[in-house]
Design a protein around this motif. Sequence first.
Motif, mmCIF file in Angstrom:
data_model
loop_
_atom_site.group_PDB
_atom_site.id
_atom_site.type_symbol
_atom_site.label_atom_id
_atom_site.label_comp_id
_atom_site.label_asym_id
_atom_site.label_seq_id
_atom_site.Cartn_x
_atom_site.Cartn_y
_atom_site.Cartn_z
ATOM 1 N N GLU A 13 0.844 -1.202 0.000
ATOM 2 C CA GLU A 13 0.000 0.000 0.000
ATOM 3 C C GLU A 13 0.877 1.249 0.000
ATOM 4 N N THR A 15 1.122 5.740 -0.514
ATOM 5 C CA THR A 15 0.433 7.027 -0.615
ATOM 6 C C THR A 15 1.081 7.769 -1.796
ATOM 7 N N LYS A 17 2.852 10.240 -1.728
ATOM 8 C CA LYS A 17 4.221 10.649 -1.399
ATOM 9 C C LYS A 17 5.252 9.545 -1.582
ATOM 10 N N THR A 38 -3.549 4.584 -1.251
ATOM 11 C CA THR A 38 -4.378 5.222 -0.227
ATOM 12 C C THR A 38 -4.869 6.571 -0.734
ATOM 13 N N LEU A 40 -5.595 9.768 0.610
ATOM 14 C CA LEU A 40 -5.422 10.536 1.854
ATOM 15 C C LEU A 40 -6.295 11.779 1.839
ATOM 16 N N ASP A 99 -13.274 7.339 6.948
ATOM 17 C CA ASP A 99 -13.374 7.667 8.369
ATOM 18 C C ASP A 99 -14.346 8.801 8.686
ATOM 19 N N GLN A 167 -7.410 -4.881 7.999
ATOM 20 C CA GLN A 167 -6.735 -3.836 8.755
ATOM 21 C C GLN A 167 -5.427 -4.441 9.270
ATOM 22 N N PHE A 168 -4.362 -3.650 9.405
ATOM 23 C CA PHE A 168 -3.123 -4.224 9.952
ATOM 24 C C PHE A 168 -3.314 -4.519 11.434
ATOM 25 N N ARG A 206 2.042 5.085 16.604
ATOM 26 C CA ARG A 206 1.338 6.255 16.078
ATOM 27 C C ARG A 206 0.249 5.831 15.083
ATOM 28 N N TYR A 207 0.610 4.949 14.162
ATOM 29 C CA TYR A 207 -0.374 4.481 13.182
ATOM 30 C C TYR A 207 -1.454 3.633 13.845
ATOM 31 N N ARG A 210 -3.914 5.939 15.393
ATOM 32 C CA ARG A 210 -4.694 6.635 14.367
ATOM 33 C C ARG A 210 -5.748 5.725 13.729
ATOM 34 N N CYS A 211 -5.426 4.454 13.593
ATOM 35 C CA CYS A 211 -6.314 3.534 12.866
ATOM 36 C C CYS A 211 -7.138 2.645 13.786
ATOM 37 N N TYR A 260 1.932 -2.585 4.736
ATOM 38 C CA TYR A 260 1.808 -1.147 4.972
ATOM 39 C C TYR A 260 3.194 -0.616 5.341
ATOM 40 N N PHE A 262 4.896 1.659 6.935
ATOM 41 C CA PHE A 262 4.854 2.786 7.873
ATOM 42 C C PHE A 262 6.238 3.331 8.211
#
Length: 283
Positions: A13, A15, A17, A38, A40, A99, A167-168, A206-207, A210-211, A260, A262
């Motif tokens: 996956e 983004t 960037k 993704t 974003l 979301d 989902q991870f 952090r991820y 967030r998820c 993912y 990250f």
Amino acid sequence: MDWGNLSRDFSLEITRKDLGDLVDNATLLPAGSAISITYLPGDRIEDLAQVAASVRRLGLEPVPHISARRIRSDEELARFLRTLSGEAGIRRAFLIAGDLAEPLGPYADALSLVESGLLEAHGITRIGVAGYPEGHPAIPEDVLRAALADKIAAAASRGLDLEIVTQFLFDADRIADWVCTLRAQGIRHRVRVGVAGPASVQALLRYAARCGVGASAKVMAKYGVSLTRLLAQATPDRLLTRLGERLADAGEQNVKLHLYPFGGLSKTVRWMHAYAAAAPAIA
Ligand SMILES: NC(=O)C1=CN([C@@H]2O[C@H](COP(=O)(O)OP(=O)(O)OC[C@H]3O[C@@H](n4cnc5c(N)ncnc54)[C@H](O)[C@@H]3O)[C@@H](O)[C@H]2O)C=CC1
Ligand SMILES: Nc1nc(=O)c2c([nH]1)NC[C@@H]1CN(c3ccc(C(=O)N[C@@H](CCC(=O)O)C(=O)O)cc3)CN21
């Protein structure tokens, strides 16, 4: 251990960037690998289409995310799909509610995207939908179960192939138990298990926050990391060893990985390349 089978045909996956890193590392990926893109917050449809077109030019298979709740109208969905199809020849898409607490337009969930009829009209033949081995923080279990069954039935009636992308998460046994439950319910579709690539413990936490993903000290210890060493790097090797054992015990052959990155795309691609090269070609 079902190591070789698990490590083949993985998806990744990215983004917007990550595109530069993808170009730099594309030769390490098998031709035709699925690259999920993704969507974003702040991305525009045109951005997503350009990334998808670049992925296609690299000889990889773009799988753009379509976030139902962010689409404002039927016309916008049609334009979105027309652009993706025209610029990148998309055949696949990952359908997700998004979301947002309230939809911006007529599509409140992934099912309504399938039922629009617009996917197959724009050349899509295979869809991905989400799976939640740990449940979802805001959606009750029975709602998730019914939604998955509805999406499977709707896709089948429209001739769309379907795979489930989880989902991870960090607990191999939760994943394996959940796959066994699906199979017991008669759901035999391919499952792609969401796994974080190499990253610092800090980034993983952090991820996860967030998820809405569980990352207790106990689960992370099992994953192989200590929450007191935030800058340490963590890889999914232990999770995959355990998962491979459990899936082999269950005689499971239709589970693949969805990575993912990250901790950055280059690190994940290089790690996966080494992991797949070391895996024996079995099963
Ligand atoms: N697994 C993943 O990789 C990702 C998951 N998510 C989030 O997971 C949630 C579920 O998405 P899907 O599995 O596609 O569900 P879905 O489209 O299959 O919907 C299942 C049920 O949950 C409700 N629902 C969906 N999103 C909701 C939300 N944000 N708040 C409250 N209720 C919601 C729907 O109305 C429906 O009744 C969404 O919040 C989504 O944004 C977002 C991005 C990626
Ligand atoms: N509920 C839920 N919502 C999501 O949005 C979501 C999930 N689950 N599951 C996993 C995927 C992967 N997602 C993402 C989201 C952001 C980046 C990302 O690179 N974001 C930042 C960096 C932010 C940071 O370092 O904390 C960026 O540069 O855009 C990657 C994957 C979103 N995803």
